[in-house]
Design a protein around this motif. Sequence first.
Motif, PDB file in Angstrom:
ATOM      1  N   LYS A 186       0.821  -1.209   0.000  1.00  0.00           N
ATOM      2  CA  LYS A 186       0.000   0.000   0.000  1.00  0.00           C
ATOM      3  C   LYS A 186       0.857   1.262   0.000  1.00  0.00           C
ATOM      4  N   TRP A 215     -10.718  -7.471   5.613  1.00  0.00           N
ATOM      5  CA  TRP A 215     -10.496  -6.178   4.970  1.00  0.00           C
ATOM      6  C   TRP A 215      -9.409  -5.400   5.701  1.00  0.00           C
ATOM      7  N   TRP A 216      -8.798  -4.500   5.000  1.00  0.00           N
ATOM      8  CA  TRP A 216      -7.754  -3.696   5.619  1.00  0.00           C
ATOM      9  C   TRP A 216      -8.373  -2.700   6.583  1.00  0.00           C
ATOM     10  N   ASP A 267      -8.478  -3.287  -1.018  1.00  0.00           N
ATOM     11  CA  ASP A 267      -8.688  -3.300   0.429  1.00  0.00           C
ATOM     12  C   ASP A 267      -9.298  -4.594   0.939  1.00  0.00           C
TER      13      ASP A 267
END
Length: 499
Positions: A2, A68-69, A491
């Motif tokens: 990211k 999920w992030w 994500d």
Amino acid sequence: MKEIGPFAMNRLNARSPRFSRRTLMGAGLTGAALVPLGPVGRASATPGRATGEPVARMQETTTSPASWWTWLLTSADELRPAAPGAPAQQDIEEVVGLQAAPTDAATAAVARWGGRPAVLVWTELANAAYEELGLSPIREYRANALLQTAMYDAVVAAYDAQDAYDSPAPATVDARIKPIDGIAAGRPSFPSEHAAVAGAAAAFLTALLPDAKAGRFDDLADEAATSRLQAGLNFRRDTDAGLALGRAIGARAIAIAEDDAPASAWDGSGRPTGDGYWEPTPPAFVEQPQEPLAPTWHRWVLTSADQYRPAPPPAFASQGWNSQLAAVREAVARRTFAQARAANFWQNSPATMTWDGFAADLIVRWGLDLPRAARVLALTGVAIADAEIAAWDAKYAYWTARPITADPDLDVLFPTPPFPSFPSAHSTVSNAAAVVLAHLFPQDADDLFALAAEAAASRAWAGIHFPIDNDAGQALGRNVGYLVTALARIDGAEDAGAA
């Protein structure tokens, strides 16, 4: 990986029924400002119910929100509560007793907090509190991103613990307990995701708004948590754990807010003077420009406040500058009734509140569940917050004068805001939000971009911006929005095929 911004560093690597401001935000709020945007495509096969495949795919993806992030946590399990034991008999009897003798207030609370994703209720409560307590629109952008990311992380963390422990729901523990019809069920009981959202929201709002009545938000959080007992979906141990989890996540948002030091005093340095530079504008002639230190605030996806800084506007008194002044004079002189209504609509509510309303309508109309609703609001809030930082960076890099300074007789619709002209913040934040929502709701993209374009054009119609301010803001906002959508694609919440 990211590598998208300082906060993201090393963290990861058929059309709907046409909508307008009236259908998005409710006739009571926007009827007076409704401006037709023109036809954009066909209605879905079932009137009043959206059936588009891309949004359905987003809702039905097999990935658990636990994967999920996260924005504030390093991972979904960072604050995972300890495993629960079997529910105590007193916890069981409490739920049975609440369900056996429901009060009107209890029934109303169940409907309030469970009738639609709870993040929507907290967003509305927060926006009302911001307005009531006099938070400036610029600080609302910042506050909204912190609130939405905290609530989103609370949902993800709660789902992580639910998946880890798979604690049975109350109705499977005691046959006397019946989930209330119409309230979403089916998740493991521990911890309560609704209580986690409530804990995060209440903790953050209490710290952010110290002038609010003591206990205001904690009382609401307790009501939200207790409503899940009354609905037959959680035990007290579940809501207690959820509130504690949410409060711990809310503390992360509070820490960011405190580190921002947004109240730090500007010493007046860097302000140019002379023709073409910003000066206090009528009628108030506010000497102190608003929030010149905003570019130093917390960023979510931008690597720097000036990452997308636009080229400077035309020099004062140049041919280009003269053409801009002529254009805004013409826009004001030819302003139609519909344009005036549109300008007043976009002026009368902070962009956060307006685009939150659009997002809420889409969430409800497309039937998104709590995790996906929280994700929509978090992504939109982050886009608006970073777009504001980018706009303020450019404003205080160039210090451009407002049209009213060049032409004091200009017929502006409302007082010019006390900060430089270029670029338009309304244009910037509206286009950032539109890009994100168009990614999440592609069937509605045409209308979303039309709304953002109207937000931009309205500033020249009002006489408070040059057209180039609006054009630069549109490009700037879209670039920020594209950063956020790039993050959204990886994500964990979208199919690989949607990337």
